[in-house]
Design a protein around this motif. Structure first.
Motif, PDB file in Angstrom:
ATOM      1  N   ASP A  37      60.753  -0.774  -3.953  1.00 11.32           N
ATOM      2  CA  ASP A  37      62.227  -1.136  -3.998  1.00 11.32           C
ATOM      3  C   ASP A  37      62.788  -2.622  -3.027  1.00 11.32           C
ATOM      4  OD1 ASP A  37      64.497  -0.986  -5.204  1.00 11.32           O
ATOM      5  OD2 ASP A  37      65.365   0.544  -4.120  1.00 11.32           O
ATOM      6  N   VAL A  38      61.772  -3.469  -2.456  1.00  7.23           N
ATOM      7  CA  VAL A  38      61.548  -3.984  -1.800  1.00  7.23           C
ATOM      8  C   VAL A  38      61.840  -5.732  -2.859  1.00  7.23           C
ATOM      9  CG1 VAL A  38      61.263  -5.695   0.081  1.00  7.23           C
ATOM     10  CG2 VAL A  38      61.241  -3.471   0.351  1.00  7.23           C
ATOM     11  N   ARG A  39      62.756  -6.864  -2.495  1.00  3.91           N
ATOM     12  CA  ARG A  39      62.075  -8.379  -2.603  1.00  3.91           C
ATOM     13  C   ARG A  39      61.867  -8.751  -2.361  1.00  3.91           C
ATOM     14  NH1 ARG A  39      64.716  -9.079  -7.334  1.00  3.91           N
ATOM     15  NH2 ARG A  39      66.462  -6.759  -8.027  1.00  3.91           N
ATOM     16  N   LEU A  40      60.595  -9.169  -2.588  1.00  3.05           N
ATOM     17  CA  LEU A  40      59.850  -9.871  -1.548  1.00  3.05           C
ATOM     18  C   LEU A  40      60.527 -11.038  -0.689  1.00  3.05           C
ATOM     19  CD1 LEU A  40      56.558 -10.543  -0.138  1.00  3.05           C
ATOM     20  CD2 LEU A  40      56.283 -11.656  -2.305  1.00  3.05           C
ATOM     21  N   ASP A  41      61.044 -12.133  -1.345  1.00  2.99           N
ATOM     22  CA  ASP A  41      61.836 -13.193  -0.708  1.00  2.99           C
ATOM     23  C   ASP A  41      63.100 -13.488  -0.543  1.00  2.99           C
ATOM     24  OD1 ASP A  41      59.889 -15.054  -2.619  1.00  2.99           O
ATOM     25  OD2 ASP A  41      61.453 -14.384  -4.512  1.00  2.99           O
ATOM     26  N   ILE A  42      63.572 -11.781  -0.135  1.00  2.00           N
ATOM     27  CA  ILE A  42      64.530 -11.371   1.194  1.00  2.00           C
ATOM     28  C   ILE A  42      63.813 -11.140   2.081  1.00  2.00           C
ATOM     29  CG2 ILE A  42      66.483  -9.931   0.761  1.00  2.00           C
ATOM     30  CD1 ILE A  42      67.340  -9.650  -0.928  1.00  2.00           C
ATOM     31  N   VAL A  43      62.924 -10.329   2.562  1.00  2.00           N
ATOM     32  CA  VAL A  43      63.142 -10.256   3.525  1.00  2.00           C
ATOM     33  C   VAL A  43      61.517 -10.899   4.113  1.00  2.00           C
ATOM     34  CG1 VAL A  43      62.965  -7.117   2.404  1.00  2.00           C
ATOM     35  CG2 VAL A  43      60.612  -8.387   2.806  1.00  2.00           C
ATOM     36  N   VAL A  44      60.349 -11.878   3.336  1.00  2.00           N
ATOM     37  CA  VAL A  44      60.192 -12.996   4.693  1.00  2.00           C
ATOM     38  C   VAL A  44      60.254 -14.103   3.749  1.00  2.00           C
ATOM     39  CG1 VAL A  44      58.510 -10.910   5.266  1.00  2.00           C
ATOM     40  CG2 VAL A  44      57.938 -12.108   3.044  1.00  2.00           C
ATOM     41  N   GLY A  45      59.041 -15.006   3.986  1.00  2.00           N
ATOM     42  CA  GLY A  45      59.354 -16.297   3.969  1.00  2.00           C
ATOM     43  C   GLY A  45      57.656 -16.971   3.873  1.00  2.00           C
ATOM     44  N   GLY A  46      57.661 -18.154   4.375  1.00  4.69           N
ATOM     45  CA  GLY A  46      56.199 -18.216   4.645  1.00  4.69           C
ATOM     46  C   GLY A  46      55.791 -19.726   3.371  1.00  4.69           C
ATOM     47  N   GLU A  47      54.866 -20.795   4.457  1.00  5.52           N
ATOM     48  CA  GLU A  47      54.906 -22.090   3.327  1.00  5.52           C
ATOM     49  C   GLU A  47      54.155 -21.732   2.990  1.00  5.52           C
ATOM     50  OE1 GLU A  47      54.153 -25.071   6.500  1.00  5.52           O
ATOM     51  OE2 GLU A  47      56.282 -24.877   6.999  1.00  5.52           O
ATOM     52  N   TYR A  49      50.738 -18.792   0.207  1.00  2.00           N
ATOM     53  CA  TYR A  49      50.974 -17.634   0.405  1.00  2.00           C
ATOM     54  C   TYR A  49      50.356 -17.325   1.364  1.00  2.00           C
ATOM     55  CZ  TYR A  49      49.965 -13.276  -3.107  1.00  2.00           C
ATOM     56  OH  TYR A  49      49.718 -12.413  -3.647  1.00  2.00           O
ATOM     57  N   GLY A  50      49.714 -16.901   2.353  1.00  2.00           N
ATOM     58  CA  GLY A  50      48.777 -16.518   2.790  1.00  2.00           C
ATOM     59  C   GLY A  50      49.613 -16.038   3.783  1.00  2.00           C
ATOM     60  N   ASP A  51      50.803 -17.367   4.264  1.00  2.00           N
ATOM     61  CA  ASP A  51      51.697 -17.047   5.590  1.00  2.00           C
ATOM     62  C   ASP A  51      52.325 -16.082   5.385  1.00  2.00           C
ATOM     63  OD1 ASP A  51      50.532 -18.777   6.574  1.00  2.00           O
ATOM     64  OD2 ASP A  51      51.962 -20.280   6.295  1.00  2.00           O
ATOM     65  N   THR A  52      52.938 -15.864   3.761  1.00  2.00           N
ATOM     66  CA  THR A  52      53.656 -14.765   3.239  1.00  2.00           C
ATOM     67  C   THR A  52      53.601 -13.406   3.528  1.00  2.00           C
ATOM     68  OG1 THR A  52      54.911 -16.533   1.413  1.00  2.00           O
ATOM     69  CG2 THR A  52      54.972 -14.340   1.089  1.00  2.00           C
ATOM     70  N   VAL A  53      51.847 -13.737   3.053  1.00  2.10           N
ATOM     71  CA  VAL A  53      51.546 -12.143   3.372  1.00  2.10           C
ATOM     72  C   VAL A  53      51.353 -11.642   4.513  1.00  2.10           C
ATOM     73  CG1 VAL A  53      49.472 -10.651   2.486  1.00  2.10           C
ATOM     74  CG2 VAL A  53      49.999 -12.203   1.238  1.00  2.10           C
ATOM     75  N   SER A  54      51.577 -12.434   5.571  1.00  2.13           N
ATOM     76  CA  SER A  54      50.906 -12.289   6.624  1.00  2.13           C
ATOM     77  C   SER A  54      52.510 -11.519   6.966  1.00  2.13           C
ATOM     78  CB  SER A  54      50.716 -12.952   8.024  1.00  2.13           C
ATOM     79  OG  SER A  54      49.038 -13.677   7.894  1.00  2.13           O
ATOM     80  N   GLU A  55      53.717 -12.077   6.704  1.00  2.98           N
ATOM     81  CA  GLU A  55      55.173 -12.022   7.600  1.00  2.98           C
ATOM     82  C   GLU A  55      54.862 -10.380   6.739  1.00  2.98           C
ATOM     83  OE1 GLU A  55      57.671 -15.262   6.765  1.00  2.98           O
ATOM     84  OE2 GLU A  55      56.517 -16.760   7.240  1.00  2.98           O
ATOM     85  N   LEU A  56      54.551 -10.359   5.544  1.00  2.00           N
ATOM     86  CA  LEU A  56      54.949  -8.988   4.578  1.00  2.00           C
ATOM     87  C   LEU A  56      54.563  -8.296   6.011  1.00  2.00           C
ATOM     88  CD1 LEU A  56      56.328  -7.467   2.335  1.00  2.00           C
ATOM     89  CD2 LEU A  56      54.060  -7.784   1.614  1.00  2.00           C
ATOM     90  N   ILE A  57      52.990  -7.744   6.320  1.00  2.98           N
ATOM     91  CA  ILE A  57      52.411  -7.276   7.382  1.00  2.98           C
ATOM     92  C   ILE A  57      53.283  -6.760   7.848  1.00  2.98           C
ATOM     93  CG2 ILE A  57      49.943  -6.347   8.431  1.00  2.98           C
ATOM     94  CD1 ILE A  57      48.986  -7.848   5.809  1.00  2.98           C
ATOM     95  N   LEU A  58      53.831  -8.138   9.662  1.00  2.31           N
ATOM     96  CA  LEU A  58      54.188  -7.597  10.220  1.00  2.31           C
ATOM     97  C   LEU A  58      55.841  -7.064   9.848  1.00  2.31           C
ATOM     98  CD1 LEU A  58      53.502 -11.191  11.695  1.00  2.31           C
ATOM     99  CD2 LEU A  58      52.735  -9.228  12.869  1.00  2.31           C
ATOM    100  N   TRP A  59      56.180  -7.878   8.808  1.00  2.00           N
ATOM    101  CA  TRP A  59      57.327  -7.126   8.331  1.00  2.00           C
ATOM    102  C   TRP A  59      57.950  -5.643   7.965  1.00  2.00           C
ATOM    103  CZ3 TRP A  59      58.960  -4.377   4.064  1.00  2.00           C
ATOM    104  CH2 TRP A  59      60.281  -4.217   3.830  1.00  2.00           C
ATOM    105  N   ALA A  60      56.429  -5.261   7.426  1.00  2.00           N
ATOM    106  CA  ALA A  60      56.421  -3.778   7.722  1.00  2.00           C
ATOM    107  C   ALA A  60      56.589  -3.063   8.691  1.00  2.00           C
ATOM    108  CB  ALA A  60      55.298  -3.870   6.569  1.00  2.00           C
ATOM    109  N   GLU A  61      55.369  -3.399   9.751  1.00  2.00           N
ATOM    110  CA  GLU A  61      55.703  -2.556  10.902  1.00  2.00           C
ATOM    111  C   GLU A  61      56.759  -2.400  11.451  1.00  2.00           C
ATOM    112  OE1 GLU A  61      51.197  -3.577  13.159  1.00  2.00           O
ATOM    113  OE2 GLU A  61      51.761  -5.798  12.204  1.00  2.00           O
TER     114      GLU A  61
END
Length: 355
Positions: A37-47, A49-61
């Motif tokens: 129940d999370v919107r990706l574009d709201i919680v992370v950015g990233g130039e 796709y790889g950056d976006t996934v890395s930021e997502l992992i850090l956000w989740a932690e």
């Protein structure tokens, strides 16, 4: 239990696994929205796709939602090899050498995805010969054949476990009795002590129509005696489950058709209705995919294009009668080799419940 922390190498492995499981940003967005129940574009950015996934992992932690992210991803794409490898690497670590203890909830849940049974393959081993069992896609399909398949799809459901997500497929053999693999829920609870409140059976889980939204129907298991009959993974690998009584009032749901006395044979067609990787229902047809019948062991082997999440699916003959319960697959360069349990073997044990 405390939220697990990943090492630098584990973050890299998880990033690669997520990119492999969700090769496009749109699929990752959908997983996050539906599982967390999370919107990706709201919680992370990233130039990239790889950056976006890395930021997502850090956000989740940082948010204490790493466990949810991992379990949500595996629940969505249980057959992805990189996700499975990552899950195995977490669950196999010694608690004294890592922040991820074996007792952690995360690794307890992840251990489930190591539960896929092995295949004792007895058919051809060369890819070229095996590929011959997968004929080219036809230029046209017989409408009556497809119509019969659609009728049988009314029996199919996606099996979901609270906190994990989709774990397999199941199908009705009577209006309220559901057949699936033993290992589908064996990984969820080591001693198969099922809590009916944790299990959801989602019927009509189809790709949405452009003009009309598809409504799914969800049922639970009967609270008292949810398991009527079973055979462990190393034997016939099945569970016969009782669905709650409200399914008797459901519309557009019906059991499969079968002929327990009819055995398939080598070279015959085998067609599978399933929820691969927990996705919307798919049909995997094969006009001559069966490579061998092993009646003494109660098994059938074939070539197909199934994947994780297909466990517990019905295998049909050309007349759309159930002949087997799909239980395992192994990826090859051209597709996959698969194994099922002959329905005739299972029927001998469950017949008294089908009257």
């Amino acid at each position: 239990m405390p939220e697990p922390e990943l090492s630098k190498e584990q973050r890299k492995q998880l990033r690669e696994a997520l990119i492999s499981a969700f090769p496009g940003k749109s699929k990752l967005k959908m997983m996050l929205l539906e599982e967390l129940d999370v919107r990706l574009d709201i919680v992370v950015g990233g130039e990239t796709y790889g950056d976006t996934v890395s930021e997502l992992i850090l956000w989740a932690e940082g948010e204490g939602r790493l466990e949810e992210l991992i379990n949500g991803a595996i629940g969505r794409v249980p057959g992805n090899p990189k996700l499975r490898k990552f899950a195995h690497s977490l669950s196999s670590q010694d608690s004294g050498n890592t922040n991820l203890s074996r007792q952690d909830t995360c690794t307890t849940n992840l251990r489930k995805w190591d539960a896929f049974p092995e295949i004792d393959w007895r058919g051809p081993t060369e890819d070229e010969e095996l590929q011959g069992f997968l004929p080219p896609k036809p230029d046209s399909w017989d409408v009556t054949f497809l119509k019969r398949g659609i009728e049988q799809s009314l029996s199919i459901c996606r099996i979901e476990v609270t906190g994990i997500g989709a774990v397999g497929t199941g199908f009705l053999v009577t209006q309220n009795l559901l057949l699936t693999n033993y290992h589908v829920l064996r990984g969820y609870e080591p001693e198969l002590k099922i809590d009916p409140q944790d299990i959801s059976l989602r019927f009509d889980y189809l790709t949405e129509d452009i003009e009309e939204k598809t409504e799914t129907q969800v049922f639970g298991l009967k609270y008292e005696c949810p398991i009527l009959c079973s055979s462990p993974t190393e034997k016939l690998d099945y569970l016969l489950l009782q669905v709650e009584d409200k399914i008797f009032q459901a519309e557009g749901i019906q059991p499969v058709t079968y002929n327990q006395q009819e055995l398939p044979s080598k070279g015959m067609g085998i067609h599978i209705l399933h929820h691969p990787n927990g996705e919307t229902m798919k049909i995997t047809p094969s006009s001559n995919g069966i490579t061998g019948i092993y009646q003494k062991q109660g098994k059938i082997q074939y070539v197909s294009n199934t994947s994780g999440g297909s466990s517990g699916s019905p295998c049909f003959n050309d007349d759309w009668q159930v002949v087997a319960l799909h239980r395992a697959e192994k990826t090859r360069t051209f597709g996959a080799i698969g194994e099922g349990i002959l329905f005739s073997a299972i029927y001998q044990e469950i017949a008294k419940f089908l009257c």
